[in-house]
Design an enzyme around this catalytic site. Structure first.
Site, PDB file in Angstrom:
ATOM      1  N   ALA A  85       0.661  -1.191   0.075  1.00 18.21           N
ATOM      2  CA  ALA A  85       0.044  -0.057   0.042  1.00 18.21           C
ATOM      3  C   ALA A  85       0.945   1.554  -0.077  1.00 18.21           C
ATOM      4  O   ALA A  85       2.184   1.190   0.403  1.00 18.21           O
ATOM      5  CB  ALA A  85      -0.885  -0.120   1.222  1.00 18.21           C
ATOM      6  N   LYS A  96      -3.825   3.049  -2.662  1.00 17.19           N
ATOM      7  CA  LYS A  96      -2.897   2.230  -3.510  1.00 17.19           C
ATOM      8  C   LYS A  96      -2.858   2.678  -4.842  1.00 17.19           C
ATOM      9  O   LYS A  96      -3.728   3.661  -5.308  1.00 17.19           O
ATOM     10  CB  LYS A  96      -3.501   0.845  -3.546  1.00 17.19           C
ATOM     11  CG  LYS A  96      -3.284   0.138  -2.239  1.00 17.19           C
ATOM     12  CD  LYS A  96      -3.806  -1.510  -2.610  1.00 17.19           C
ATOM     13  CE  LYS A  96      -3.066  -2.226  -3.508  1.00 17.19           C
ATOM     14  NZ  LYS A  96      -1.729  -2.236  -3.520  1.00 17.19           N
ATOM     15  N   GLY A  99       1.905   2.257  -7.698  1.00 19.01           N
ATOM     16  CA  GLY A  99       2.476   1.557  -9.021  1.00 19.01           C
ATOM     17  C   GLY A  99       1.815   1.320 -10.341  1.00 19.01           C
ATOM     18  O   GLY A  99       2.077   0.725 -11.180  1.00 19.01           O
ATOM     19  N   GLU A 105      -5.577  -4.474  -9.084  1.00 22.59           N
ATOM     20  CA  GLU A 105      -5.270  -4.856  -7.590  1.00 22.59           C
ATOM     21  C   GLU A 105      -6.741  -4.754  -6.728  1.00 22.59           C
ATOM     22  O   GLU A 105      -6.749  -5.799  -5.852  1.00 22.59           O
ATOM     23  CB  GLU A 105      -4.508  -3.615  -7.050  1.00 22.59           C
ATOM     24  CG  GLU A 105      -2.959  -3.922  -7.405  1.00 22.59           C
ATOM     25  CD  GLU A 105      -2.125  -2.805  -6.834  1.00 22.59           C
ATOM     26  OE1 GLU A 105      -0.814  -3.132  -6.821  1.00 22.59           O
ATOM     27  OE2 GLU A 105      -2.493  -1.763  -6.553  1.00 22.59           O
TER      28      GLU A 105
HETATM   29  C1  5RP Z   1       0.822  -0.467  -6.827  1.00 23.81           C
HETATM   30  C2  5RP Z   1       0.571  -0.341  -5.596  1.00 23.81           C
HETATM   31  C3  5RP Z   1       1.591  -0.677  -4.542  1.00 23.81           C
HETATM   32  O1  5RP Z   1       1.298  -1.769  -3.749  1.00 23.81           O
HETATM   33  C4  5RP Z   1       2.026   0.538  -3.718  1.00 23.81           C
HETATM   34  O2  5RP Z   1       2.262   1.579  -4.694  1.00 23.81           O
HETATM   35  C5  5RP Z   1       3.194   0.219  -2.665  1.00 23.81           C
HETATM   36  O3  5RP Z   1       4.279  -0.118  -3.288  1.00 23.81           O
HETATM   37  P1  5RP Z   1       5.508  -0.281  -2.574  1.00 23.81           P
HETATM   38  O4  5RP Z   1       5.647  -1.498  -1.969  1.00 23.81           O
HETATM   39  O5  5RP Z   1       6.649  -0.298  -3.653  1.00 23.81           O
HETATM   40  O6  5RP Z   1       5.878   0.595  -1.699  1.00 23.81           O
HETATM   41  O7  5RP Z   1      -0.491   0.037  -4.858  1.00 23.81           O
HETATM   42  O8  5RP Z   1      -0.173   0.070  -7.685  1.00 23.81           O
END
Ligand code: 5RP
Length: 238
Positions: A85, A96, A99, A105
């Protein structure tokens, strides 16, 4: 310990939940990637699971580790999804989509009996909103949709800075599903439920990065070990 080690500690706690025969949703991002590595090790030791990835990146990683993959079309109901998250609060409300995988998701998480979040302690906040909320939008009329989001969130009294996400080459970032993302910097999201419901009413909005009432447990790695947060819905047997 470093943030990476805290993430790994959270991922280790989550991988313990995976049992033979389970159907598992695989998240996206650096923390989810650590979980997928650990799961790959257990698969190599004989664990029998089938997994649905939430992004092409996670799909490639899992396939390279020899993890058996399937799709929601073949397996519409999963036992568990483990994902990272960008932010979460103690009610297990999440932001979220940092990424770019928020839609898949959310579909995968909601197709699962339980969603477990793994994160390092910096992701746990009093109030959501310091991280820009990703909103996945249809390409058609993206600027109009951005203006509608601006008008709507202004009415809700939210301070806002909205930006269509771009790649390092300066083109609009595209999700695996071919949509754009509008990153919405609000600073403070005082009422996440209201915001999420309002965004869902806009025709160009495919989905938003607020995950509310979905996660049942979070493992938060930090200097004092792994903190376990439980939602007050759903039950666990661990
Ligand atoms: C991708 C997401 C990821 O879970 C979120 O960005 C967290 O990423 P990270 O573990 O690299 O901090 O929602 O869409």
């Amino acid at each position: 310990m470093s943030a990476e080690e805290y993430k790994l500690a959270a991922a280790r706690a989550a991988v313990e939940l995976i049992e033979n025969g389970m159907k598992v949703g695989l998240g996206t991002g650096s923390t989810a990637a650590l979980f997928i590595n650990l799961l790959g090790e257990r698969v190599n030791d004989g664990l029998d699971v089938v997994c649905v990835p939430t992004s092409k990146v996670s799909e490639i990683q899992a396939a390279n580790l020899g993890i058996t993959l399937t799709t929601l079309d073949e397996e519409p109901f999963l036992d568990i999804t483990v994902d990272g998250a960008d932010e979460l609060d103690r009610h297990l409300r999440l932001i979220k989509g940092g990424g770019g995988a928020l839609l898949r998701e959310k579909i995968v998480a909601m197709s699962s009996d339980r969603m477990v979040v793994i994160a390092d302690h910096t992701k746990l906040v009093q109030q959501l909103g310091a991280f820009p909320l990703p909103v996945e939008v249809d390409k058609f009329g993206v600027r109009s949709t951005l203006e509608m989001i601006a008008a709507l969130t202004e009415e809700l009294g939210l301070k806002q800075e909205l930006q269509i996400r771009e790649t390092s080459e300066g083109t609009f970032y595209q999700t695996d599903g071919g949509n754009y993302i509008v990153d919405c910097q609000f600073d403070e999201i005082t009422d996440p439920e209201e915001l999420s419901d309002c965004l869902a009413m806009l025709p160009g909005v495919v989905d938003n990065g607020l995950f509310i009432g979905i996660a049942e447990r979070a493992f938060i790695g930090g200097p004092d070990g792994v903190e376990v947060l439980e939602a007050d819905y759903g039950e666990y047997e661990v």
